[in-house]
Design an enzyme around this catalytic site. Sequence first.
Site, PDB file in Angstrom:
ATOM      1  N   HIS A  78       0.844  -1.200   0.000  1.00  0.00           N
ATOM      2  CA  HIS A  78       0.000   0.000   0.000  1.00  0.00           C
ATOM      3  C   HIS A  78       0.885   1.258   0.000  1.00  0.00           C
ATOM      4  O   HIS A  78       0.608   2.219  -0.722  1.00  0.00           O
ATOM      5  CB  HIS A  78      -0.910  -0.035   1.236  1.00  0.00           C
ATOM      6  CG  HIS A  78      -1.866   1.088   1.330  1.00  0.00           C
ATOM      7  ND1 HIS A  78      -2.852   1.328   0.403  1.00  0.00           N
ATOM      8  CD2 HIS A  78      -1.994   2.054   2.282  1.00  0.00           C
ATOM      9  CE1 HIS A  78      -3.548   2.390   0.769  1.00  0.00           C
ATOM     10  NE2 HIS A  78      -3.049   2.851   1.904  1.00  0.00           N
ATOM     11  N   GLN A  80       3.936   1.491  -1.172  1.00  0.00           N
ATOM     12  CA  GLN A  80       4.527   1.573  -2.506  1.00  0.00           C
ATOM     13  C   GLN A  80       3.550   2.197  -3.497  1.00  0.00           C
ATOM     14  O   GLN A  80       3.926   3.018  -4.332  1.00  0.00           O
ATOM     15  CB  GLN A  80       4.936   0.180  -2.988  1.00  0.00           C
ATOM     16  CG  GLN A  80       6.093  -0.415  -2.239  1.00  0.00           C
ATOM     17  CD  GLN A  80       7.347   0.391  -2.449  1.00  0.00           C
ATOM     18  OE1 GLN A  80       7.801   1.059  -1.537  1.00  0.00           O
ATOM     19  NE2 GLN A  80       7.901   0.348  -3.618  1.00  0.00           N
ATOM     20  N   ASP A  81       2.298   1.780  -3.407  1.00  0.00           N
ATOM     21  CA  ASP A  81       1.259   2.308  -4.285  1.00  0.00           C
ATOM     22  C   ASP A  81       1.113   3.820  -4.096  1.00  0.00           C
ATOM     23  O   ASP A  81       1.060   4.579  -5.061  1.00  0.00           O
ATOM     24  CB  ASP A  81      -0.059   1.587  -3.999  1.00  0.00           C
ATOM     25  CG  ASP A  81      -1.163   1.998  -4.952  1.00  0.00           C
ATOM     26  OD1 ASP A  81      -0.897   2.132  -6.159  1.00  0.00           O
ATOM     27  OD2 ASP A  81      -2.302   2.178  -4.477  1.00  0.00           O
ATOM     28  N   HIS A  82       1.063   4.247  -2.843  1.00  0.00           N
ATOM     29  CA  HIS A  82       0.959   5.678  -2.557  1.00  0.00           C
ATOM     30  C   HIS A  82       2.155   6.447  -3.112  1.00  0.00           C
ATOM     31  O   HIS A  82       1.997   7.520  -3.702  1.00  0.00           O
ATOM     32  CB  HIS A  82       0.873   5.921  -1.043  1.00  0.00           C
ATOM     33  CG  HIS A  82      -0.522   5.912  -0.523  1.00  0.00           C
ATOM     34  ND1 HIS A  82      -1.321   7.023  -0.538  1.00  0.00           N
ATOM     35  CD2 HIS A  82      -1.253   4.925   0.024  1.00  0.00           C
ATOM     36  CE1 HIS A  82      -2.491   6.725  -0.011  1.00  0.00           C
ATOM     37  NE2 HIS A  82      -2.477   5.448   0.327  1.00  0.00           N
TER      38      HIS A  82
END
Length: 106
Positions: A78, A80-82
């Site tokens: 999560h 990393q996604d942000h």
Amino acid sequence: MNREELQMLGFEIVAYAGDARSSLMKLLHEVRHGNFDHVEDYLKEADENLKRAHNAQTKALSEEASGNNLDIGFIFVHGQDHLMTTILLQEIIQDFVELYKEKYNK
């Protein structure tokens, strides 16, 4: 690095990327209305937070590169996604700043 430490890095990445995203969205709001007074401040703030998030990410990358197998959970993913979406947002908003400058002839 154990799973808990990796989760904490994930939270750190989310927090810094979130702060950067907030600065970028404030910037976009300002330039939409023709206010270019704080463009550099917002960009610098976002960049500093993205560097902090990237540094947290680098800790995990270094661990894995050293041969340590990491137990990556959803929180880190999560984060990393942000981070990646905020980096993309930064690039797009920099283009928007230029477009709005042209519109307002600044």
